[in-house]
Write a protein that holds these residues in place. Structure first.
Motif, PDB file in Angstrom:
ATOM      1  N   VAL A 201      34.756  43.052  52.657  1.00 46.35           N
ATOM      2  CA  VAL A 201      33.578  43.869  52.366  1.00 46.35           C
ATOM      3  C   VAL A 201      33.092  43.526  50.963  1.00 46.35           C
ATOM      4  O   VAL A 201      33.893  43.459  50.035  1.00 46.35           O
ATOM      5  CB  VAL A 201      33.938  45.381  52.385  1.00 46.35           C
ATOM      6  CG1 VAL A 201      32.687  46.224  52.215  1.00 46.35           C
ATOM      7  CG2 VAL A 201      34.685  45.746  53.644  1.00 46.35           C
ATOM      8  N   PHE A 202      31.784  43.330  50.841  1.00 49.70           N
ATOM      9  CA  PHE A 202      31.188  43.146  49.517  1.00 49.70           C
ATOM     10  C   PHE A 202      30.252  44.318  49.252  1.00 49.70           C
ATOM     11  O   PHE A 202      29.464  44.693  50.114  1.00 49.70           O
ATOM     12  CB  PHE A 202      30.376  41.846  49.452  1.00 49.70           C
ATOM     13  CG  PHE A 202      31.197  40.615  49.731  1.00 49.70           C
ATOM     14  CD1 PHE A 202      32.305  40.328  48.950  1.00 49.70           C
ATOM     15  CD2 PHE A 202      30.872  39.764  50.768  1.00 49.70           C
ATOM     16  CE1 PHE A 202      33.075  39.195  49.199  1.00 49.70           C
ATOM     17  CE2 PHE A 202      31.636  38.630  51.030  1.00 49.70           C
ATOM     18  CZ  PHE A 202      32.734  38.351  50.236  1.00 49.70           C
ATOM     19  N   HIS A 203      30.360  44.877  48.055  1.00 54.38           N
ATOM     20  CA  HIS A 203      29.419  45.925  47.657  1.00 54.38           C
ATOM     21  C   HIS A 203      29.133  45.827  46.164  1.00 54.38           C
ATOM     22  O   HIS A 203      29.747  45.013  45.454  1.00 54.38           O
ATOM     23  CB  HIS A 203      29.964  47.320  48.024  1.00 54.38           C
ATOM     24  CG  HIS A 203      31.033  47.814  47.089  1.00 54.38           C
ATOM     25  ND1 HIS A 203      30.753  48.463  45.890  1.00 54.38           N
ATOM     26  CD2 HIS A 203      32.386  47.753  47.149  1.00 54.38           C
ATOM     27  CE1 HIS A 203      31.887  48.788  45.288  1.00 54.38           C
ATOM     28  NE2 HIS A 203      32.900  48.356  46.026  1.00 54.38           N
ATOM     29  N   GLY A 204      28.230  46.652  45.704  1.00 48.84           N
ATOM     30  CA  GLY A 204      27.908  46.690  44.282  1.00 48.84           C
ATOM     31  C   GLY A 204      27.771  48.129  43.836  1.00 48.84           C
ATOM     32  O   GLY A 204      28.583  48.972  44.176  1.00 48.84           O
ATOM     33  N   HIS A 205      26.728  48.406  43.078  1.00 49.60           N
ATOM     34  CA  HIS A 205      26.311  49.745  42.638  1.00 49.60           C
ATOM     35  C   HIS A 205      27.149  50.321  41.493  1.00 49.60           C
ATOM     36  O   HIS A 205      26.585  50.880  40.560  1.00 49.60           O
ATOM     37  CB  HIS A 205      26.280  50.708  43.832  1.00 49.60           C
ATOM     38  CG  HIS A 205      25.641  52.021  43.530  1.00 49.60           C
ATOM     39  ND1 HIS A 205      24.379  52.129  42.960  1.00 49.60           N
ATOM     40  CD2 HIS A 205      26.078  53.300  43.707  1.00 49.60           C
ATOM     41  CE1 HIS A 205      24.077  53.405  42.817  1.00 49.60           C
ATOM     42  NE2 HIS A 205      25.076  54.135  43.249  1.00 49.60           N
ATOM     43  N   ALA A 206      28.465  50.217  41.571  1.00 46.36           N
ATOM     44  CA  ALA A 206      29.318  50.754  40.507  1.00 46.36           C
ATOM     45  C   ALA A 206      29.461  49.691  39.416  1.00 46.36           C
ATOM     46  O   ALA A 206      30.368  48.859  39.451  1.00 46.36           O
ATOM     47  CB  ALA A 206      30.674  51.147  41.077  1.00 46.36           C
ATOM     48  N   HIS A 207      28.547  49.738  38.446  1.00 46.10           N
ATOM     49  CA  HIS A 207      28.481  48.687  37.427  1.00 46.10           C
ATOM     50  C   HIS A 207      29.725  48.634  36.538  1.00 46.10           C
ATOM     51  O   HIS A 207      29.986  47.630  35.898  1.00 46.10           O
ATOM     52  CB  HIS A 207      27.266  48.909  36.525  1.00 46.10           C
ATOM     53  CG  HIS A 207      25.953  48.612  37.181  1.00 46.10           C
ATOM     54  ND1 HIS A 207      24.809  48.298  36.470  1.00 46.10           N
ATOM     55  CD2 HIS A 207      25.584  48.583  38.488  1.00 46.10           C
ATOM     56  CE1 HIS A 207      23.803  48.090  37.302  1.00 46.10           C
ATOM     57  NE2 HIS A 207      24.246  48.266  38.537  1.00 46.10           N
ATOM     58  N   LYS A 208      30.432  49.763  36.456  1.00 49.44           N
ATOM     59  CA  LYS A 208      31.636  49.776  35.610  1.00 49.44           C
ATOM     60  C   LYS A 208      32.900  49.918  36.461  1.00 49.44           C
ATOM     61  O   LYS A 208      33.940  50.334  35.968  1.00 49.44           O
ATOM     62  CB  LYS A 208      31.550  50.935  34.613  1.00 49.44           C
ATOM     63  CG  LYS A 208      30.450  50.739  33.582  1.00 49.44           C
ATOM     64  CD  LYS A 208      30.394  51.910  32.619  1.00 49.44           C
ATOM     65  CE  LYS A 208      29.238  51.737  31.650  1.00 49.44           C
ATOM     66  NZ  LYS A 208      28.608  53.014  31.327  1.00 49.44           N
ATOM     67  N   GLY A 209      32.765  49.608  37.736  1.00 50.55           N
ATOM     68  CA  GLY A 209      33.901  49.770  38.649  1.00 50.55           C
ATOM     69  C   GLY A 209      34.897  48.634  38.552  1.00 50.55           C
ATOM     70  O   GLY A 209      34.851  47.807  37.639  1.00 50.55           O
ATOM     71  N   LYS A 210      35.791  48.611  39.536  1.00 55.61           N
ATOM     72  CA  LYS A 210      36.868  47.619  39.612  1.00 55.61           C
ATOM     73  C   LYS A 210      36.466  46.513  40.579  1.00 55.61           C
ATOM     74  O   LYS A 210      35.877  46.802  41.618  1.00 55.61           O
ATOM     75  CB  LYS A 210      38.125  48.328  40.158  1.00 55.61           C
ATOM     76  CG  LYS A 210      39.405  48.001  39.447  1.00 55.61           C
ATOM     77  CD  LYS A 210      40.506  48.925  39.905  1.00 55.61           C
ATOM     78  CE  LYS A 210      41.280  48.311  41.050  1.00 55.61           C
ATOM     79  NZ  LYS A 210      42.387  49.181  41.506  1.00 55.61           N
ATOM     80  N   PRO A 211      36.798  45.258  40.275  1.00 57.23           N
ATOM     81  CA  PRO A 211      36.314  44.166  41.145  1.00 57.23           C
ATOM     82  C   PRO A 211      36.963  44.094  42.516  1.00 57.23           C
ATOM     83  O   PRO A 211      36.373  43.550  43.434  1.00 57.23           O
ATOM     84  CB  PRO A 211      36.620  42.908  40.326  1.00 57.23           C
ATOM     85  CG  PRO A 211      37.682  43.299  39.371  1.00 57.23           C
ATOM     86  CD  PRO A 211      37.498  44.757  39.083  1.00 57.23           C
ATOM     87  N   GLU A 212      38.186  44.601  42.650  1.00 61.53           N
ATOM     88  CA  GLU A 212      38.877  44.446  43.929  1.00 61.53           C
ATOM     89  C   GLU A 212      39.603  45.719  44.332  1.00 61.53           C
ATOM     90  O   GLU A 212      40.149  46.414  43.483  1.00 61.53           O
ATOM     91  CB  GLU A 212      39.903  43.301  43.853  1.00 61.53           C
ATOM     92  CG  GLU A 212      39.271  41.957  43.575  1.00 61.53           C
ATOM     93  CD  GLU A 212      40.260  40.811  43.670  1.00 61.53           C
ATOM     94  OE1 GLU A 212      41.431  41.068  44.000  1.00 61.53           O
ATOM     95  OE2 GLU A 212      39.844  39.670  43.417  1.00 61.53           O
ATOM     96  N   GLY A 213      39.612  45.957  45.626  1.00 57.33           N
ATOM     97  CA  GLY A 213      40.363  47.078  46.178  1.00 57.33           C
ATOM     98  C   GLY A 213      40.616  46.801  47.635  1.00 57.33           C
ATOM     99  O   GLY A 213      40.375  45.690  48.127  1.00 57.33           O
ATOM    100  N   ALA A 214      41.091  47.801  48.366  1.00 59.62           N
ATOM    101  CA  ALA A 214      41.351  47.623  49.803  1.00 59.62           C
ATOM    102  C   ALA A 214      41.195  48.960  50.510  1.00 59.62           C
ATOM    103  O   ALA A 214      41.429  50.024  49.920  1.00 59.62           O
ATOM    104  CB  ALA A 214      42.757  47.077  50.022  1.00 59.62           C
ATOM    105  N   THR A 215      40.796  48.889  51.768  1.00 60.81           N
ATOM    106  CA  THR A 215      40.687  50.109  52.569  1.00 60.81           C
ATOM    107  C   THR A 215      42.096  50.572  52.950  1.00 60.81           C
ATOM    108  O   THR A 215      43.081  49.864  52.709  1.00 60.81           O
ATOM    109  CB  THR A 215      39.888  49.864  53.865  1.00 60.81           C
ATOM    110  OG1 THR A 215      40.668  49.020  54.717  1.00 60.81           O
ATOM    111  CG2 THR A 215      38.543  49.221  53.591  1.00 60.81           C
TER     112      THR A 215
END
Ligand SMILES: [Fe+2]
Ligand SMILES: [Fe+2]
Length: 283
Positions: A201-215
């Motif tokens: 999954v690729f997303h954006g919007h959270a400009h100060k978020g973390k680059p990688e995660g998992a469901t």
């Protein structure tokens, strides 16, 4: 299904926020992407105020530099001026595949895209209860999740990639102020991803978020917002590059983190795949 190459390289970025004055801003980046990828994903906030004029500036840079398929979704900024339909037309006329509950297949890889919506995560997610306006708000996230689900259901490729603007999980918005987490995404978007065993999954919007995660089902989620990439990978150009082995259903996407592997494509594809296997971690 048309047969594509064994290894497909996906470049991904979002939140490029093109303005009227952005002419040429990311053209060098787009040229670099065209050199090393087979398809470019742009996960929303293509423009700063959602103005048609901003879209025209972006399209000029994209068409001058990008010679590979481009697939994207709109972000919340792209709605700001109420010109989103015109914006989509400008982008579509330039060959950019804009997805809103739609699918796109290239090189044997399937993409399903929606903007998504907010409402929060897990036990903190807003419920459709009480005032009609709250129900309407929640309904928007539910509706986006349904659009995503039906798009994923239509894909028959070994690999299905989801493109969203809003985050489907909490993990990749971490780093933002806690108070705004509910406005950065919605857990409701996660359910269809698991149901259709999405590859990534690729997303954006959270400009100060973390680059990688998992469901919760271990599907990799990548926040490819340009500011996130700049902050987390300061020694690399601000886009992520991934490899997908189209012949193998089991394999996922492999992030390519080594600058030396970039710039190799087509004839050197086999070498690039081998090197990526040796160094699968983006570090
Ligand atoms: Fe943004
Ligand atoms: Fe956004």
């Amino acid at each position: 299904m048309a047969m594509g190459p064994d290894v497909v390289r996906i470049a991904a970025v979002s939140d490029i926020h093109y303005s009227k004055d952005s002419h040429g801003m990311l053209q060098p980046l787009f040229e670099q992407i065209t050199e090393c990828a087979d398809v470019l994903v742009i996960a929303g906030d293509l423009t700063d105020y959602g103005m048609a004029e901003e879209g025209k500036v972006l399209v000029r840079d994209l068409t001058a530099a990008v010679k590979i398929p481009i697939v994207g979704v709109l972000g919340n900024h792209d709605y700001e001026s109420g010109e989103e339909e015109e914006l989509v037309k400008i982008l579509s006329d330039a060959g950019v595949r804009m997805l809103d509950g739609d699918t796109f297949e290239t090189h044997g890889v399937g993409f399903a895209g929606v903007r998504g919506f907010c409402g929060g995560f897990g036990r903190g997610a807003l419920g459709a209860w009480g005032e009609p306006i709250i129900k309407q708000f929640v309904h928007e996230a539910v509706n986006e999740a349904l659009k995503l689900e039906s798009a994923l259901a239509r894909l028959r490729t070994n690999h299905r990639i989801a493109i969203l603007h809003y985050a489907p999980i909490r993990e990749t918005v971490e780093g933002e102020p806690l108070e705004i987490f509910p406005f950065l995404g919605s857990s409701r978007l996660e359910e269809p991803l698991s149901r259709f065993d999405v590859t990534a999954v690729f997303h954006g919007h959270a400009h100060k978020g973390k680059p990688e995660g998992a469901t919760s089902k271990s599907i990799p989620v990548y926040n490819v917002a340009l500011p996130v990439l700049k902050a987390n990978y300061p020694d690399r150009p601000p886009f992520r590059l991934f490899e997908v082995r189209t012949a193998e259903e089991e394999d996922g996407v492999t992030p390519i983190g080594d600058r030396r592997q970039w710039g190799r494509r087509s004839t050197d594809r086999g070498i690039a795949a081998q090197q990526a296997g040796e160094n699968p971690s983006p570090s």
